[in-house]
Write a protein that holds these residues in place. Structure first.
Motif, PDB file in Angstrom:
ATOM      1  N   LYS A  60       0.830  -1.211   0.000  1.00 45.80           N
ATOM      2  CA  LYS A  60       0.000   0.000   0.000  1.00 45.80           C
ATOM      3  C   LYS A  60       0.870   1.270   0.000  1.00 45.80           C
ATOM      4  CE  LYS A  60      -3.301   1.608   3.176  1.00 45.80           C
ATOM      5  NZ  LYS A  60      -2.761   1.661   4.505  1.00 45.80           N
ATOM      6  N   GLY A  61       2.037   1.162   0.611  1.00 40.54           N
ATOM      7  CA  GLY A  61       2.948   2.304   0.666  1.00 40.54           C
ATOM      8  C   GLY A  61       3.356   2.816  -0.708  1.00 40.54           C
ATOM      9  N   GLN A  62       3.345   1.930  -1.706  1.00 37.47           N
ATOM     10  CA  GLN A  62       3.706   2.349  -3.064  1.00 37.47           C
ATOM     11  C   GLN A  62       2.649   3.298  -3.636  1.00 37.47           C
ATOM     12  OE1 GLN A  62       6.627   1.278  -4.987  1.00 37.47           O
ATOM     13  NE2 GLN A  62       7.190   0.944  -2.872  1.00 37.47           N
ATOM     14  N   GLU A  71       0.691   5.143  -1.751  1.00 40.58           N
ATOM     15  CA  GLU A  71       0.747   6.375  -0.955  1.00 40.58           C
ATOM     16  C   GLU A  71       1.900   7.257  -1.385  1.00 40.58           C
ATOM     17  OE1 GLU A  71       0.749   5.228   3.152  1.00 40.58           O
ATOM     18  OE2 GLU A  71      -1.395   4.783   3.134  1.00 40.58           O
ATOM     19  N   ALA A  72       3.061   6.640  -1.631  1.00 42.73           N
ATOM     20  CA  ALA A  72       4.213   7.431  -2.049  1.00 42.73           C
ATOM     21  C   ALA A  72       3.914   8.094  -3.400  1.00 42.73           C
ATOM     22  CB  ALA A  72       5.458   6.552  -2.147  1.00 42.73           C
ATOM     23  N   SER A  73       3.271   7.363  -4.316  1.00 41.43           N
ATOM     24  CA  SER A  73       2.949   7.927  -5.625  1.00 41.43           C
ATOM     25  C   SER A  73       1.996   9.107  -5.472  1.00 41.43           C
ATOM     26  CB  SER A  73       2.289   6.871  -6.512  1.00 41.43           C
ATOM     27  OG  SER A  73       3.062   5.701  -6.531  1.00 41.43           O
ATOM     28  N   LYS A  74       1.006   8.930  -4.614  1.00 41.16           N
ATOM     29  CA  LYS A  74       0.030   9.996  -4.395  1.00 41.16           C
ATOM     30  C   LYS A  74       0.707  11.224  -3.776  1.00 41.16           C
ATOM     31  CE  LYS A  74      -4.561  10.819  -2.563  1.00 41.16           C
ATOM     32  NZ  LYS A  74      -5.593  10.406  -1.611  1.00 41.16           N
ATOM     33  N   ALA A  75       1.579  10.973  -2.798  1.00 39.93           N
ATOM     34  CA  ALA A  75       2.254  12.083  -2.131  1.00 39.93           C
ATOM     35  C   ALA A  75       3.152  12.839  -3.113  1.00 39.93           C
ATOM     36  CB  ALA A  75       3.071  11.567  -0.951  1.00 39.93           C
ATOM     37  N   LEU A  76       3.598  12.162  -4.171  1.00 43.64           N
ATOM     38  CA  LEU A  76       4.445  12.835  -5.168  1.00 43.64           C
ATOM     39  C   LEU A  76       3.601  13.497  -6.254  1.00 43.64           C
ATOM     40  CD1 LEU A  76       7.268  10.181  -5.506  1.00 43.64           C
ATOM     41  CD2 LEU A  76       7.564  12.519  -4.704  1.00 43.64           C
ATOM     42  N   ILE A  86       4.306   2.791 -11.653  1.00 43.63           N
ATOM     43  CA  ILE A  86       4.731   2.212 -10.373  1.00 43.63           C
ATOM     44  C   ILE A  86       4.151   0.820 -10.131  1.00 43.63           C
ATOM     45  CG2 ILE A  86       4.838   2.599  -7.869  1.00 43.63           C
ATOM     46  CD1 ILE A  86       6.310   4.730  -9.591  1.00 43.63           C
ATOM     47  N   GLN A 107       5.759  -3.308 -11.273  1.00 46.53           N
ATOM     48  CA  GLN A 107       6.134  -4.177 -10.153  1.00 46.53           C
ATOM     49  C   GLN A 107       5.310  -5.459 -10.144  1.00 46.53           C
ATOM     50  OE1 GLN A 107       6.825  -2.404  -6.192  1.00 46.53           O
ATOM     51  NE2 GLN A 107       6.466  -0.458  -7.190  1.00 46.53           N
ATOM     52  N   ASN A 130      -2.074  15.484   3.815  1.00 45.30           N
ATOM     53  CA  ASN A 130      -1.697  15.119   2.460  1.00 45.30           C
ATOM     54  C   ASN A 130      -2.781  14.296   1.775  1.00 45.30           C
ATOM     55  OD1 ASN A 130       0.154  15.481   0.543  1.00 45.30           O
ATOM     56  ND2 ASN A 130       1.571  13.890   1.227  1.00 45.30           N
ATOM     57  N   LEU A 149      -4.030  11.525   2.539  1.00 42.26           N
ATOM     58  CA  LEU A 149      -3.897  10.074   2.575  1.00 42.26           C
ATOM     59  C   LEU A 149      -4.918   9.492   3.545  1.00 42.26           C
ATOM     60  CD1 LEU A 149      -0.026   9.657   2.556  1.00 42.26           C
ATOM     61  CD2 LEU A 149      -1.617   9.259   0.691  1.00 42.26           C
ATOM     62  N   PHE A 164       8.005   8.833   4.536  1.00 36.73           N
ATOM     63  CA  PHE A 164       7.281   7.817   5.291  1.00 36.73           C
ATOM     64  C   PHE A 164       8.205   7.027   6.211  1.00 36.73           C
ATOM     65  CE2 PHE A 164       5.101   8.592   1.322  1.00 36.73           C
ATOM     66  CZ  PHE A 164       3.758   8.616   1.671  1.00 36.73           C
ATOM     67  N   ASN A 198       9.157   3.604   1.457  1.00 36.34           N
ATOM     68  CA  ASN A 198       8.307   3.461   0.262  1.00 36.34           C
ATOM     69  C   ASN A 198       8.993   3.901  -1.029  1.00 36.34           C
ATOM     70  OD1 ASN A 198       6.408   2.630   2.055  1.00 36.34           O
ATOM     71  ND2 ASN A 198       5.141   4.462   1.929  1.00 36.34           N
ATOM     72  N   HIS A 258      11.558  -1.025  -8.206  1.00 36.99           N
ATOM     73  CA  HIS A 258      11.932  -1.401  -9.577  1.00 36.99           C
ATOM     74  C   HIS A 258      12.670  -0.285 -10.291  1.00 36.99           C
ATOM     75  CE1 HIS A 258       8.310   0.899  -9.791  1.00 36.99           C
ATOM     76  NE2 HIS A 258       8.246   0.861 -11.102  1.00 36.99           N
TER      77      HIS A 258
END
Lengths: 219, 254
Positions: A118-120, A122-127, A138, A142, B50, B52, B95, B99, B103
């Motif tokens: 799930k962190g992937q 979230e990180a994409s959204k945060a960016l 992303i 994977q 943010n 989330l 985080f 995260n 790849h």
């Protein structure tokens, strides 16, 4: 010795059958994979209607025998409307198998996407990436690594399911084998035919093992 | 102008109320550290900023622009999605579990968002990425994949990746909690440098030394509420709230 000579004599016909079997398998699973990406995303959609349609598709194609689906595409559709007649047997088989494979691959792809941390997301959204960018850049890349083993399995299953096309008289390995059997009244032709299936399976296995290694560099 | 302003934020997971009327304003260049026991709602609060995490009640302003306004679970105001996305780009996030994109190489991790979200050219994105990776001390790891890096190095890449979007505000969600003790220092020193350069930061942390040394303001959260806030001196030397006194005792006795 006599058996060996017979086998050599049968080889060209069997190889012609193998060509049909391999082409049908490759084309059907490839089409299935493309369909399944959309089905999988649809099944994870927030939109209830899209989700329901995709679920119904998967339910139908996994819940009825492939043999019946094939019969229906070839014999049933023309009865509903003559415009739906498919004279090309290969094309009919390809349509039935591609649609069927889409349903099975859908579950493979959905499982692979949902196995991504799930962190992937979230990180994409945060960016600042949107849903499409997140999936394309992303998540799907994977997922590929995790898709390879079950998709390899799907190819091997489809290879053998492809033998069902002999019932609509498409000259795949099985159909060719049956013709040789009836014309020579010898069942020994099953030996080279089965060896041929094993060789193709082995090739699929090797290719998928290579792919898996190639995509494992970062894991 | 405030960088971030929240009024009366409430959020819940199912029936459990995680945030209860949290109001906090962060000024430009200010470093705010949020401390408190686990389950106090610190991370959840940070994540609402943010988007989330959804809020049920309250207003969130970023650079004085209203982004979210809910009253008792009902949305009261809707900002056009494009404006909202643009405003959220001003907020970067780091985080607890890094995260990073496994790849992609380190360099690609830092370049991917500027190229795809901000449509920067590859050359520009690369130049900026190299500059940032040099700044966090990882210029020699650019072509490595994240799994070849230590936790501390991964977290520094994650900081560079967030900075590549040139945010005005950085949120840190327990950035050192997943690290081995000997790797904590390298990450904190990058964050300290960032604070000295004038970045507005909100840091959820268990590192009391960092909060004491770097924070302009320390916020103590307990049970979904801000129980006390003040300068590091006030919070650490003269805590008023009983829960805070207990918390500090338990942290220091470790």
């Amino acid at each position: 010795m006599e058996l060996l000579q017979k086998m050599i004599r049968w080889t060209p016909q069997l190889l012609a059958g193998a060509k049909i079997t391999i082409l049908l398998t490759l084309a059907s699973v490839s089409a299935g994979l493309i369909i399944s990406v959309f089905l999988a995303l649809g099944k994870m959609s927030k939109n209830k209607i899209i989700r329901a349609i995709c679920s119904a598709y998967v339910f139908f194609f996994r819940g009825t025998p492939l043999l019946m689906q094939l019969y229906f595409v070839y014999y049933g559709l023309p009865e509903i409307n003559p415009a739906l007649t498919i004279n090309n047997r290969f094309l009919a088989a390809f349509i039935a198998y591609g649609l069927n494979s889409g349903a099975y691959c859908c579950e493979i792809i959905r499982a692979a996407i949902q196995s991504i941390d799930k962190g992937q997301f979230e990180a994409s959204k945060a960016l600042g990436m949107n849903y499409g960018q997140t999936m394309k850049l992303i998540i799907l890349p994977q997922s590929i690594r995790r898709l390879i083993p079950p998709v390899g399995n799907e190819f091997i299953m489809m290879l053998k399911d492809a033998s069902l096309v002999s019932i609509i008289a498409l000259a795949d390995i099985t159909k060719v084998t049956r013709s040789i059997q009836s014309s020579t009244s010898s069942s020994l032709v099953y030996i080279p035919a089965m060896i041929l299936y094993l060789i193709i399976t082995a090739i699929f296995t090797i290719v998928f093992n290579r792919l898996e290694k190639k995509y494992s560099v970062y894991e | 102008m405030s960088m971030i302003k929240t009024e009366d934020i409430c959020a819940s997971f199912g029936k459990l109320d995680v945030l209860k009327h949290v109001s906090l304003t962060v000024e430009p260049r200010e470093v705010v550290c949020i401390i408190g026991p686990s389950g106090a709602g610190k991370s959840t609060y940070l994540r609402t900023l943010n988007h989330l995490e959804h809020i049920k009640n309250g207003k969130i302003f970023i650079e004085d622009k209203l982004l979210d306004y809910y009253e008792n679970g009902e949305r009261k105001y809707k900002i056009p999605p494009k404006e909202r996305a643009a405003e959220l780009l001003e907020v970067g996030m780091v985080f607890q579990r890094f995260n990073l994109f496994p790849h992609k190489t380190v360099l690609q991790n830092v370049m991917i968002a500027p190229m795809n979200v901000k449509k920067k050219s590859e050359a520009d994105a690369r130049k900026k990425a190299i500059e940032l990776l040099t700044r966090v001390g990882l210029a020699d790891k650019m072509d490595a994949y994240p799994n070849k890096l230590s936790g501390g190095q991964q977290q520094r890449v994650a900081i560079a990746r967030a900075l590549a979007m040139e945010p005005k505000i950085m949120l840190f969600d327990e950035p050192t909690s997943a690290l081995d003790p000997e790797l904590v220092g390298e990450v904190l020193s990058v964050m300290k440098q960032l604070a000295e350069d004038g970045m507005t930061m909100i840091v959820v942390t268990h590192e009391m030394g960092f909060a004491r040394e770097v924070a302009d303001r320390v916020v103590f959260m307990y049970d979904g509420q801000i129980a006390e806030q003040g300068t590091p001196e006030q919070i650490f030397q003269n805590p008023q709230n009983e829960r805070l006194q207990q918390f500090l005792k338990s942290v220091i006795s470790q």
